[in-house]
Design a protein around this motif. Sequence first.
Motif, mmCIF file in Angstrom:
data_model
loop_
_atom_site.group_PDB
_atom_site.id
_atom_site.type_symbol
_atom_site.label_atom_id
_atom_site.label_comp_id
_atom_site.label_asym_id
_atom_site.label_seq_id
_atom_site.Cartn_x
_atom_site.Cartn_y
_atom_site.Cartn_z
ATOM 1 N N ALA A 1 0.595 -1.327 0.033
ATOM 2 C CA ALA A 1 -0.063 0.213 0.034
ATOM 3 C C ALA A 1 0.800 1.173 0.052
ATOM 4 O O ALA A 1 0.821 2.060 -1.037
ATOM 5 C CB ALA A 1 -1.068 -0.019 1.401
ATOM 6 N N VAL A 2 1.847 1.402 1.044
ATOM 7 C CA VAL A 2 2.558 2.548 1.054
ATOM 8 C C VAL A 2 3.530 2.972 -0.076
ATOM 9 O O VAL A 2 3.648 4.030 -0.344
ATOM 10 C CB VAL A 2 3.119 2.726 2.486
ATOM 11 N N ILE A 3 4.226 1.729 -0.492
ATOM 12 C CA ILE A 3 5.199 1.893 -1.427
ATOM 13 C C ILE A 3 4.427 2.259 -2.870
ATOM 14 O O ILE A 3 4.968 3.218 -3.682
ATOM 15 C CB ILE A 3 6.051 0.548 -1.736
ATOM 16 N N THR A 4 3.531 1.830 -3.208
ATOM 17 C CA THR A 4 2.877 2.090 -4.306
ATOM 18 C C THR A 4 2.341 3.415 -4.411
ATOM 19 O O THR A 4 2.590 4.233 -5.519
ATOM 20 C CB THR A 4 1.292 1.148 -4.457
ATOM 21 N N ALA B 1 4.424 1.697 -13.650
ATOM 22 C CA ALA B 1 3.762 0.889 -12.708
ATOM 23 C C ALA B 1 4.703 -0.529 -12.343
ATOM 24 O O ALA B 1 4.672 -0.797 -11.442
ATOM 25 C CB ALA B 1 2.286 0.377 -13.331
ATOM 26 N N PHE B 2 5.096 -0.746 -13.568
ATOM 27 C CA PHE B 2 5.823 -2.193 -13.414
ATOM 28 C C PHE B 2 7.044 -2.079 -12.525
ATOM 29 O O PHE B 2 7.302 -2.988 -11.705
ATOM 30 C CB PHE B 2 6.302 -2.631 -14.909
ATOM 31 N N GLN B 3 7.870 -1.116 -12.793
ATOM 32 C CA GLN B 3 8.851 -0.537 -11.970
ATOM 33 C C GLN B 3 8.371 -0.246 -10.406
ATOM 34 O O GLN B 3 9.157 -0.871 -9.467
ATOM 35 C CB GLN B 3 9.486 0.553 -12.393
ATOM 36 N N GLY B 4 7.328 0.173 -10.230
ATOM 37 C CA GLY B 4 6.713 0.436 -8.751
ATOM 38 C C GLY B 4 6.668 -1.050 -8.054
ATOM 39 O O GLY B 4 6.923 -0.800 -6.757
ATOM 40 N N LEU B 5 6.068 -1.872 -8.752
ATOM 41 C CA LEU B 5 5.894 -3.217 -8.207
ATOM 42 C C LEU B 5 7.275 -4.071 -7.700
ATOM 43 O O LEU B 5 7.393 -4.923 -6.800
ATOM 44 C CB LEU B 5 5.119 -4.084 -9.057
ATOM 45 N N PHE B 6 8.407 -3.453 -8.759
ATOM 46 C CA PHE B 6 9.684 -4.209 -8.173
ATOM 47 C C PHE B 6 9.946 -3.598 -6.675
ATOM 48 O O PHE B 6 10.464 -4.025 -5.896
ATOM 49 C CB PHE B 6 10.857 -3.578 -9.153
ATOM 50 N N CYS B 7 9.518 -2.362 -6.703
ATOM 51 C CA CYS B 7 10.082 -1.678 -5.342
ATOM 52 C C CYS B 7 9.139 -2.154 -4.150
ATOM 53 O O CYS B 7 9.595 -2.397 -3.141
ATOM 54 C CB CYS B 7 9.796 -0.205 -5.436
ATOM 55 N N VAL B 8 8.074 -2.445 -4.512
ATOM 56 C CA VAL B 8 7.097 -3.125 -3.626
ATOM 57 C C VAL B 8 7.745 -4.583 -3.268
ATOM 58 O O VAL B 8 7.581 -4.686 -1.625
ATOM 59 C CB VAL B 8 5.497 -3.506 -4.232
ATOM 60 N N VAL C 1 9.759 1.779 5.804
ATOM 61 C CA VAL C 1 9.639 1.216 4.669
ATOM 62 C C VAL C 1 9.500 2.532 3.624
ATOM 63 O O VAL C 1 9.772 2.567 2.583
ATOM 64 C CB VAL C 1 8.722 0.060 4.244
ATOM 65 N N SER C 2 8.675 3.257 4.217
ATOM 66 C CA SER C 2 8.195 4.431 3.601
ATOM 67 C C SER C 2 9.550 5.656 3.332
ATOM 68 O O SER C 2 9.933 5.985 1.966
ATOM 69 C CB SER C 2 7.219 5.461 4.098
#
Length: 451
Positions: free
Chosen positions: A59-62, A113-120, A143-144
């Motif tokens: 949630a927070v990373i997205t 969006a794809f890259q953001g899911l890597f961070c998640v 984590v934030s």
Amino acid sequence: MTALTAAAPAALDTGDTAWLLAASALVLLMAPGLALFYGGMVRSKSVLNMMMMTFGSLAVITLLWVLVGYSLAFGDDVGAGLLGSPTQYAGLGQLMSSDSNGGSTVPLILFAAFQGLFCVITGALVSGAIADRARFGAWLVFVSVWTLLVYAPVAHWVFDRSADGHTGGWLLNRVGLVDFAGGTAVEICSGASALALALVLGHRVGFGKDPMRPHNLTLVMLGAGLLWFGWFGFNAGSALGADQAAAVVFTTTLVAGAAGTLGWLVVERLRDGHATSLGAASGMVAGLVAITPSCGSLSPLGAMVMGAVAGAVCAGAVGLKYRFGYDDSLDVVGVHLVGGLVGTFGIGILATAAAPTGVDGLLYGGGVDQLGRQVLGGGVVLVYAFVVSGMIGVVVDRLMGFRIDEEHEVSGIDLVVHAETAYDLHATAGARSAGHGILGAITQQREEPRP
């Protein structure tokens, strides 16, 4: 993997776009897969908290990634290849129009969006090192901040390729590091961060004395299967197209996961006399960790060797926490840090120019140059992630307290922090939970006799 930047106009490719949409969904599936994998590995009194740390990270990373994270990682460099512009893509509103795609065959907003899911998934991996003893709120704060100060800069260094009018990260463009899908930015970064945080929080109560066995190996195996499934999106999706490169990467990923499983099981059988289900799941993950940076650089036979070596090495590395005295609850260091180093360094030895990245390692006549680049890149990311993550952990601990009270850790973090229990198998569970906030009120209502 590289950043997508504006170049000569080109029409979007529907096949590439469809594949990246599917790959992004596969990477998202890795989050609940990791929650099941980690959740099964902890004791029953903390399984919900362990899962919540993954879902909280999601949630927070997205949201942070959309607000500023993508800009920090893939915006125009603000100096020396260290960080992208924090305002260039803030909010991603600039990527809503097809005009923003430039020469890309896939929409840039989809790439973001794809890259953001890597961070998640990278952030969620860190939580495994502090299972059973961390405050949920403190974890979300950590984590934030970690997303912005650790992951985003490292992703810029490793993934953001320079192009016409765009300056990318220094490890990729100046050093020549090869990391197809995140052996440094994901695996080494998460493992080093996990080690730092485990040191900040200290040992679990009873570490090294009391048995702390996985409470549900069925969940572990299910989670491992979902992770393997999602990993195809993670690695093959990083080809950013439905093409020959994606097919090669898909194959090397499949082979390395299988070889990692067998490599770990062989060590277990020789060392302990048993080949376990936990070992099979862990070996599979170790093989996939090692192939993540190298999936575009190896032949299928090279991937087999890489996976088997990673499985065997990581099977031994998970015992280091007892030798050196750090409490890495779910072996993030032993699997992800060590496996990431094996995969990153292994490129300098096993890489073949016949693979998509076109680099030769030592065994293919490439000399020691590429090995040196890989060692430098892996070492820099390890040190940076460890130091900065440790600093963030100490600050969060000083400001709000990172660790739960000892009595709450012993009684069960699920009930204390979340007012829930994962399993309600007999009446005593309800009686024991009475008086604990919402759960206690519900329990009392259910136990009141009807008129």
